[in-house]
Design a protein around this motif. Structure first.
Motif, PDB file in Angstrom:
ATOM      1  N   PRO A  38       0.851  -1.386  -0.026  1.00  0.00           N
ATOM      2  CA  PRO A  38      -0.058   0.026  -0.069  1.00  0.00           C
ATOM      3  C   PRO A  38       1.024   1.304   0.059  1.00  0.00           C
ATOM      4  O   PRO A  38       1.934   1.288   0.547  1.00  0.00           O
ATOM      5  CB  PRO A  38      -0.814  -0.076   1.387  1.00  0.00           C
ATOM      6  N   ILE A  39       0.179   2.392  -0.551  1.00  0.00           N
ATOM      7  CA  ILE A  39       0.987   3.683  -0.827  1.00  0.00           C
ATOM      8  C   ILE A  39       2.085   3.800  -1.764  1.00  0.00           C
ATOM      9  O   ILE A  39       2.189   4.292  -2.729  1.00  0.00           O
ATOM     10  CB  ILE A  39       1.383   4.120   0.715  1.00  0.00           C
ATOM     11  N   LEU A  40       2.820   2.751  -1.642  1.00  0.00           N
ATOM     12  CA  LEU A  40       4.092   2.631  -2.506  1.00  0.00           C
ATOM     13  C   LEU A  40       3.690   2.385  -4.060  1.00  0.00           C
ATOM     14  O   LEU A  40       4.302   2.573  -5.134  1.00  0.00           O
ATOM     15  CB  LEU A  40       5.369   1.654  -1.951  1.00  0.00           C
ATOM     16  N   SER A  41       2.636   1.504  -4.090  1.00  0.00           N
ATOM     17  CA  SER A  41       2.190   1.005  -5.305  1.00  0.00           C
ATOM     18  C   SER A  41       1.541   2.206  -6.161  1.00  0.00           C
ATOM     19  O   SER A  41       1.287   1.918  -7.424  1.00  0.00           O
ATOM     20  CB  SER A  41       1.116   0.032  -5.185  1.00  0.00           C
ATOM     21  N   GLN A  42       1.413   3.138  -5.406  1.00  0.00           N
ATOM     22  CA  GLN A  42       0.853   4.365  -6.102  1.00  0.00           C
ATOM     23  C   GLN A  42       1.899   5.330  -6.886  1.00  0.00           C
ATOM     24  O   GLN A  42       1.457   6.100  -7.692  1.00  0.00           O
ATOM     25  CB  GLN A  42      -0.011   5.257  -5.133  1.00  0.00           C
ATOM     26  N   PHE A  43       3.188   4.991  -6.519  1.00  0.00           N
ATOM     27  CA  PHE A  43       4.199   5.741  -7.384  1.00  0.00           C
ATOM     28  C   PHE A  43       4.978   4.730  -8.137  1.00  0.00           C
ATOM     29  O   PHE A  43       4.808   3.685  -8.185  1.00  0.00           O
ATOM     30  CB  PHE A  43       5.220   6.267  -6.109  1.00  0.00           C
ATOM     31  N   HIS A  44       5.707   5.303  -9.017  1.00  0.00           N
ATOM     32  CA  HIS A  44       6.469   4.545 -10.166  1.00  0.00           C
ATOM     33  C   HIS A  44       7.689   3.929  -9.485  1.00  0.00           C
ATOM     34  O   HIS A  44       8.160   4.406  -8.438  1.00  0.00           O
ATOM     35  CB  HIS A  44       7.351   5.662 -11.092  1.00  0.00           C
ATOM     36  N   PRO A  45       7.712   2.654  -9.672  1.00  0.00           N
ATOM     37  CA  PRO A  45       8.828   1.883  -9.096  1.00  0.00           C
ATOM     38  C   PRO A  45      10.179   2.436  -8.944  1.00  0.00           C
ATOM     39  O   PRO A  45      10.826   2.387  -8.073  1.00  0.00           O
ATOM     40  CB  PRO A  45       8.786   0.645 -10.073  1.00  0.00           C
ATOM     41  N   SER A  46      10.485   3.165  -9.971  1.00  0.00           N
ATOM     42  CA  SER A  46      12.025   3.926 -10.004  1.00  0.00           C
ATOM     43  C   SER A  46      12.030   4.844  -8.908  1.00  0.00           C
ATOM     44  O   SER A  46      12.959   4.889  -8.374  1.00  0.00           O
ATOM     45  CB  SER A  46      12.116   4.586 -11.427  1.00  0.00           C
TER      46      SER A  46
END
Length: 198
Positions: A38-46
Motif C-alpha cells: 500500500p501507498i508505494l504501489s501508487q508511485f513509479h517503481p523507479s
C-alpha cells in the motif's frame, strides 16, 4: 497463524529500520516491485527504488555517528508506525488474507514498530550513545527479520514476540530507574532500589 507471525516479523523489522525492510520486500519478494504494498504501489517503481535505496544508505551509514543517530531516530520514530503498518499489510496481501484481518494486521504491525522504536530511543537517551556493535546488530536483526518473515515465519514471529517482551521489560526498568533518580535518598544509596520488592 503463519501469516500473522510473518506480519509480526516484518513489522518488527520496521521497528528497527524503516527503509531497509521495504527495500528488501520489493527487491526479493515482489514480482512487480511493491505492487502489493500500500501507498508505494501508487508511485513509479523507479522513484520508490531511489528513495528507499537512498534512505537505507542513510540509515546504514549515518547511524554510526552520534549526530546522525539523533536525526535518524526522529525520522524513524515518526514514520515507524506507518512503515510497520505498510509492511504488515503487504505480507497479509501476499498471503491473500481477508480484508478485515489485513487491516488488523496493519494496525498491530504499526503499533509493534512504534513500540520497538520507542525502546531504541529510550535506550539511546539513557546510554547517551548507542555502541557501534549494537548498531551493527540492529542492521543484522532487521535484515534477518525480513528474510524470516517470508522463508521461516515461525522463527521470525517468535523473535518479534521476544522483542516485544524485551520492550515491556525495558519499560519497567526505566520506571525503576526514573524513580531512583527522582528520589534524593536513592542518590546516596544506589543499591537501595534493588532491595525493594517488585
Amino acid at each position: 497463524m503463519i501469516e500473522i507471525l510473518a506480519a509480526l516479523s516484518v513489522s518488527a523489522a520496521a521497528g528497527v529500520r524503516i527503509g531497509l525492510p521495504l527495500l528488501i520486500i520489493g527487491l526479493l519478494y515482489s514480482d512487480n516491485l511493491w505492487a502489493d504494498v500500500p501507498i508505494l504501489s501508487q508511485f513509479h517503481p523507479s522513484l520508490v527504488l531511489g528513495v528507499l535505496v537512498s534512505w537505507s544508505l542513510i540509515e546504514l551509514l549515518l547511524s554510526k555517528e552520534p549526530v546522525g543517530q539523533r536525526g535518524i531516530q526522529i525520522v524513524q520514530l515518526l514514520f515507524s508506525p506507518i512503515v510497520g503498518a505498510i509492511a504488515g499489510i503487504a505480507v497479509a496481501r501476499s498471503a491473500q488474507l481477508p480484508s478485515l484481518l489485513t487491516g488488523v494486521l496493519g494496525m498491530v504491525g504499526g503499533l509493534l514498530a512504534l513500540v520497538l522504536q520507542l525502546v531504541q530511543v529510550g535506550w539511546f537517551y539513557r546510554l547517551r550513545r548507542t555502541p557501534i556493535w549494537l548498531i551493527f546488530a540492529q542492521d543484522f536483526l532487521c535484515i534477518t527479520l525480513v528474510l524470516l518473515a517470508f522463508d521461516a515465519p515461525e522463527q521470525g514471529g517468535i523473535i518479534a514476540l521476544l522483542l516485544l517482551w524485551f520492550a515491556i521489560r525495558s519499560s519497567k526498568e526505566w520506571q525503576r530507574w526514573y524513580q531512583r533518580q527522582s528520589s534524593p535518598g536513592d542518590r546516596h544509596h544506589p543499591r537501595r532500589y534493588k532491595q525493594d520488592p517488585d
